[in-house]
Write a protein that holds these residues in place. Sequence first.
Motif, PDB file in Angstrom:
ATOM      1  N   MET A   1      20.143 -32.333 -18.170  1.00 17.52           N
ATOM      2  CA  MET A   1      19.081 -31.570 -18.792  1.00 17.52           C
ATOM      3  C   MET A   1      17.967 -32.488 -19.291  1.00 17.52           C
ATOM      4  O   MET A   1      16.811 -32.136 -19.237  1.00 17.52           O
ATOM      5  N   PHE A   2      18.353 -33.672 -19.766  1.00 20.91           N
ATOM      6  CA  PHE A   2      17.372 -34.605 -20.287  1.00 20.91           C
ATOM      7  C   PHE A   2      16.389 -35.028 -19.198  1.00 20.91           C
ATOM      8  O   PHE A   2      15.187 -35.145 -19.451  1.00 20.91           O
ATOM      9  N   GLU A   3      16.878 -35.272 -17.989  1.00 20.01           N
ATOM     10  CA  GLU A   3      16.008 -35.684 -16.886  1.00 20.01           C
ATOM     11  C   GLU A   3      14.994 -34.592 -16.551  1.00 20.01           C
ATOM     12  O   GLU A   3      13.841 -34.885 -16.246  1.00 20.01           O
ATOM     13  N   TYR A   4      15.430 -33.341 -16.603  1.00 20.23           N
ATOM     14  CA  TYR A   4      14.527 -32.220 -16.334  1.00 20.23           C
ATOM     15  C   TYR A   4      13.421 -32.168 -17.377  1.00 20.23           C
ATOM     16  O   TYR A   4      12.248 -31.987 -17.050  1.00 20.23           O
ATOM     17  N   MET A   6      12.293 -34.644 -19.195  1.00 20.38           N
ATOM     18  CA  MET A   6      11.416 -35.791 -18.999  1.00 20.38           C
ATOM     19  C   MET A   6      10.462 -35.550 -17.826  1.00 20.38           C
ATOM     20  O   MET A   6       9.267 -35.854 -17.914  1.00 20.38           O
ATOM     21  N   ALA A   7      10.973 -34.994 -16.741  1.00 20.54           N
ATOM     22  CA  ALA A   7      10.134 -34.703 -15.584  1.00 20.54           C
ATOM     23  C   ALA A   7       9.093 -33.646 -15.922  1.00 20.54           C
ATOM     24  O   ALA A   7       7.942 -33.733 -15.500  1.00 20.54           O
ATOM     25  N   HIS A   8       9.488 -32.669 -16.693  1.00 15.23           N
ATOM     26  CA  HIS A   8       8.563 -31.601 -17.093  1.00 15.23           C
ATOM     27  C   HIS A   8       7.456 -32.168 -17.992  1.00 15.23           C
ATOM     28  O   HIS A   8       6.270 -31.827 -17.840  1.00 15.23           O
ATOM     29  N   ALA A   9       7.829 -33.039 -18.918  1.00 13.84           N
ATOM     30  CA  ALA A   9       6.846 -33.656 -19.810  1.00 13.84           C
ATOM     31  C   ALA A   9       5.892 -34.553 -19.013  1.00 13.84           C
ATOM     32  O   ALA A   9       4.680 -34.550 -19.264  1.00 13.84           O
ATOM     33  N   LEU A  14       0.557 -35.563 -16.451  1.00 11.53           N
ATOM     34  CA  LEU A  14      -0.267 -35.804 -15.270  1.00 11.53           C
ATOM     35  C   LEU A  14      -1.338 -34.734 -15.110  1.00 11.53           C
ATOM     36  O   LEU A  14      -2.477 -35.045 -14.755  1.00 11.53           O
ATOM     37  N   ILE A  15      -0.986 -33.492 -15.376  1.00 14.74           N
ATOM     38  CA  ILE A  15      -1.966 -32.409 -15.285  1.00 14.74           C
ATOM     39  C   ILE A  15      -3.059 -32.601 -16.332  1.00 14.74           C
ATOM     40  O   ILE A  15      -4.252 -32.460 -16.044  1.00 14.74           O
TER      41      ILE A  15
END
Length: 55
Positions: A1-4, A6-9, A14-15
Motif C-alpha cells: 500500500m505504501f508504494e501505491y 508514493m506513486a500517487h503522490a 508531476l502534474i
Amino acid sequence: MFEYEMAHARHADLIREANEFRRAAEARKAHRASSRGKEPEGPVREARSRFARVA
C-alpha cells in the motif's frame, strides 16, 4: 500500500510541476507579445550605413 501512495503522490507532483511550467511558458509568451508594441525598433538601413561592408 505504501508504494501505491508514493506513486500517487509522485504523480500529483508531476502534474503540478507540469502546470507550473505551462503557466510560466504562457506568461513569458504574453510578456513578449505585450512588450513588442511598446518599444519599436529603429530602421535597419540607417544603422547599416554607419559600418563598412566586409568582403
